[in-house]
Design a protein around this motif. Structure first.
Motif, PDB file in Angstrom:
ATOM      1  N   THR A  68      -2.993  -1.685   6.058  1.00 27.71           N
ATOM      2  CA  THR A  68      -3.539  -2.680   5.374  1.00 27.71           C
ATOM      3  C   THR A  68      -4.643  -2.501   4.305  1.00 27.71           C
ATOM      4  O   THR A  68      -4.588  -3.364   3.440  1.00 27.71           O
ATOM      5  CB  THR A  68      -4.339  -3.636   6.484  1.00 27.71           C
ATOM      6  N   GLY A  69      -5.458  -1.312   4.347  1.00 30.52           N
ATOM      7  CA  GLY A  69      -6.250  -0.903   3.272  1.00 30.52           C
ATOM      8  C   GLY A  69      -5.777  -0.228   2.159  1.00 30.52           C
ATOM      9  O   GLY A  69      -6.393   0.031   0.881  1.00 30.52           O
ATOM     10  N   HIS A  70      -4.436  -0.046   2.154  1.00 29.77           N
ATOM     11  CA  HIS A  70      -3.499   0.523   0.991  1.00 29.77           C
ATOM     12  C   HIS A  70      -2.675  -0.218   0.049  1.00 29.77           C
ATOM     13  O   HIS A  70      -1.760  -0.083  -0.010  1.00 29.77           O
ATOM     14  CB  HIS A  70      -2.591   1.702   1.513  1.00 29.77           C
ATOM     15  N   HIS A  71      -3.716  -1.415  -0.452  1.00 31.26           N
ATOM     16  CA  HIS A  71      -3.017  -2.286  -1.459  1.00 31.26           C
ATOM     17  C   HIS A  71      -3.961  -2.604  -2.423  1.00 31.26           C
ATOM     18  O   HIS A  71      -5.306  -2.513  -2.172  1.00 31.26           O
ATOM     19  CB  HIS A  71      -2.609  -3.419  -0.620  1.00 31.26           C
ATOM     20  N   TYR A  72      -3.376  -3.135  -3.318  1.00 31.17           N
ATOM     21  CA  TYR A  72      -4.527  -3.800  -4.424  1.00 31.17           C
ATOM     22  C   TYR A  72      -5.080  -4.968  -3.720  1.00 31.17           C
ATOM     23  O   TYR A  72      -4.636  -5.770  -3.038  1.00 31.17           O
ATOM     24  CB  TYR A  72      -3.953  -4.036  -5.606  1.00 31.17           C
ATOM     25  N   ASP A 124       2.496   9.575  -5.864  1.00 33.13           N
ATOM     26  CA  ASP A 124       3.782   9.516  -5.821  1.00 33.13           C
ATOM     27  C   ASP A 124       4.389   8.412  -4.795  1.00 33.13           C
ATOM     28  O   ASP A 124       5.400   8.022  -5.146  1.00 33.13           O
ATOM     29  CB  ASP A 124       4.252  10.988  -5.298  1.00 33.13           C
ATOM     30  N   LEU A 125       3.819   8.336  -3.763  1.00 30.80           N
ATOM     31  CA  LEU A 125       4.077   7.083  -3.028  1.00 30.80           C
ATOM     32  C   LEU A 125       3.216   5.875  -2.896  1.00 30.80           C
ATOM     33  O   LEU A 125       2.270   5.724  -2.179  1.00 30.80           O
ATOM     34  CB  LEU A 125       4.227   7.535  -1.354  1.00 30.80           C
ATOM     35  N   MET A 158       8.220   2.078  -3.114  1.00 25.26           N
ATOM     36  CA  MET A 158       8.611   3.359  -3.246  1.00 25.26           C
ATOM     37  C   MET A 158       8.883   3.954  -1.767  1.00 25.26           C
ATOM     38  O   MET A 158       9.638   4.754  -1.398  1.00 25.26           O
ATOM     39  CB  MET A 158       7.304   4.210  -3.945  1.00 25.26           C
ATOM     40  N   ALA A 159       8.019   3.630  -0.923  1.00 27.97           N
ATOM     41  CA  ALA A 159       8.232   3.881   0.534  1.00 27.97           C
ATOM     42  C   ALA A 159       9.601   3.486   1.146  1.00 27.97           C
ATOM     43  O   ALA A 159      10.327   4.418   1.960  1.00 27.97           O
ATOM     44  CB  ALA A 159       7.080   3.458   1.354  1.00 27.97           C
ATOM     45  N   TYR A 187       2.423   4.630   2.274  1.00 27.95           N
ATOM     46  CA  TYR A 187       2.049   4.600   0.832  1.00 27.95           C
ATOM     47  C   TYR A 187       0.614   4.034   0.832  1.00 27.95           C
ATOM     48  O   TYR A 187      -0.043   3.853   1.516  1.00 27.95           O
ATOM     49  CB  TYR A 187       3.019   3.376   0.426  1.00 27.95           C
ATOM     50  N   LYS A 188       0.239   4.446  -0.652  1.00 23.47           N
ATOM     51  CA  LYS A 188      -1.116   4.056  -0.777  1.00 23.47           C
ATOM     52  C   LYS A 188      -1.101   4.259  -2.516  1.00 23.47           C
ATOM     53  O   LYS A 188      -0.819   5.229  -3.093  1.00 23.47           O
ATOM     54  CB  LYS A 188      -2.243   5.096  -0.321  1.00 23.47           C
TER      55      LYS A 188
END
Ligand code: RM4
Ligand code: MN
Ligand code: MN
Length: 397
Positions: free
Chosen positions: A221-225, A197-198, A203-204, A186-187
């Motif tokens: 790890t990079g796919h977060h706020y 969408d994901l 959602m994932a 997810y991202k």
């Protein structure tokens, strides 16, 4: 320094710890504004695998390489034999298979979430081809990342697209062999600017559960706020038996794909701690594929991968030093400072001598980076590949 009991814990932990390399980390890449070319960068799948083989040769902890199908299997299934031979020659194996349903022009409005049934079908077919490639390479994980989303409010039906994703992922799952897994990444941002969408782990998780029992969530790890507590997500996914894999990298602002631990090593430690705490408590190994997802355009690529693998080992070893029994005791007594100190004292232990000892015991160089540098590989590669790298501006491939 570590005591001999601590060193033993570290050795035991390192014996089980392997981390997968990304083929795309060895080719010329850049930012969205331009590419920075390195003379020694890999220019073909064979060269990417050869470079990955160097990392494994010196660190001993990176036996597999994740591949991106369009970039590494130019003729899809037909390329499988050649790619496997190149991997064997390089002393590595093919690891996770990453479909690419984001690069082609047809995917401008999405892949499995595209409003066109024909394009959804094309995306599905590509992922099914990846499942087949995975069967042939003996890879366990098929690991799609979906760039699907929209950039302006009202332009896409979020619920309808969710349904299309459910249908598509169920179909992918139906084609898995009993040995294969589907990892759903997810991202929350990029490439679309309004909705993805994901977009997050929830959602994932919902889509993975819906897809079938061999689907798991992949945490990059990079796919977060910025402020998100990633180790809490990890703990929840572990407790749900839904954590399948990791893409490790570090970041300061967005999905920067920086060297692991270069910005916040304590965060990586907290993630590894949650995993090892879970393993201690349950007495079973968490079934997680550890992977690196970094692309280096400023540092030398092989050197940075070695730096990353060594850093991952160091932080994993530190997390192995947490005294779990003591920690649980302090947690139950609500002894906050003592509980917190269990983590901090493990994190601040210098594990490097124990790591050097582990490497010696495996016949590996104590200092993998120095050993690689002394080999002269980069100069030879620059000499040989330099002419091919002039003006090579293609992204990733
Ligand atoms: C994405 C994501 C995917 C990776 C691509 C290249 O941001 O992290 O895992 O395959 O980049
Ligand atoms: Mn990723
Ligand atoms: Mn990413």
């Amino acid at each position: 320094m570590t005591t001999s009991a601590e060193s033993e814990r570290i050795h035991h932990a390192l014996d089980k710890f392997v981390i997968e390399l990304p083929s795309w980390g060895f080719a010329n890449t850049g930012t969205r504004f331009g590419k920075f070319i390195q003379d020694s960068a890999a220019t073909s799948t064979e060269e990417k695998l050869a470079d990955a083989g160097q990392v494994h040769h010196y660190t001993g902890c990176c036996p597999t390489v994740a591949t991106h199908v369009l970039w590494d299997f130019p003729e899809g299934l037909k390329s499988t034999r050649q790619v496997m031979e190149a991997a064997a020659k390089a002393g590595v194996r093919i690891g996770s298979i990453n479909p690419n349903v984001f690069q082609d022009q047809i995917y401008k409005n999405g892949s499995l979430g595209n409003p066109s049934a024909e394009i959804r079908q094309k995306a599905l077919q590509h992922i099914l081809d990846c499942v087949e490639i995975g069967k042939q390479t003996g890879s366990r994980d098929v690991s799609p990342w979906f760039a699907d989303g929209s950039s302006f409010p009202g332009t896409a039906s979020i619920r309808q697209r969710k349904k299309w994703f459910e249908e598509g992922l169920r179909e992918v799952h139906r084609h898995l062999s009993p040995q294969q897994r589907l990892l759903v990444e997810y991202k929350p941002f990029e490439p679309y600017s309004y909705h993805m969408d994901l977009g997050d782990w929830g959602m994932a998780l919902i889509l993975s559960r819906d897809a079938g029992p061999q689907a798991r969530v992949l945490v990059d790890t990079g796919h977060h706020y910025q402020a998100q507590n990633i180790e809490q997500i990890v703990a929840w996914l572990l407790s749900e038996d839904m954590l399948g894999g990791f893409h490790f990298n570090d970041r300061r602002y967005a999905d920067d794909d920086l060297t692991l631990g270069s910005i916040d090593p304590y965060q990586v430690f907290r993630i590894f701690h949650e995993i090892q705490f879970f393993e201690w408590e349950t007495g079973r190994r968490a079934d997680i594929a550890y992977m690196i997802d970094q692309s280096h355009n400023l540092k030398n690529k092989i050197e940075e991968m070695i730096q990353t693998a060594v850093t991952a080992q160091e932080i994993y070893a530190k997390a192995a030093l947490v005294n779990h029994k003591k920690l649980v005791h302090h947690q139950m007594q609500a002894e906050l400072i003592d509980a917190e100190e269990c983590l901090k004292s493990a994190f601040s232990t210098d594990v490097r001598p124990a790591l050097a000892e582990w490497r010696r015991s495996k016949g590996l160089p104590e200092d993998p980076l120095a050993a690689f540098r002394a080999s002269g590989y980069t100069d030879r590669a620059a000499h040989e590949r330099g002419p091919r790298n002039q003006g090579a501006v293609a992204s990733y491939a």
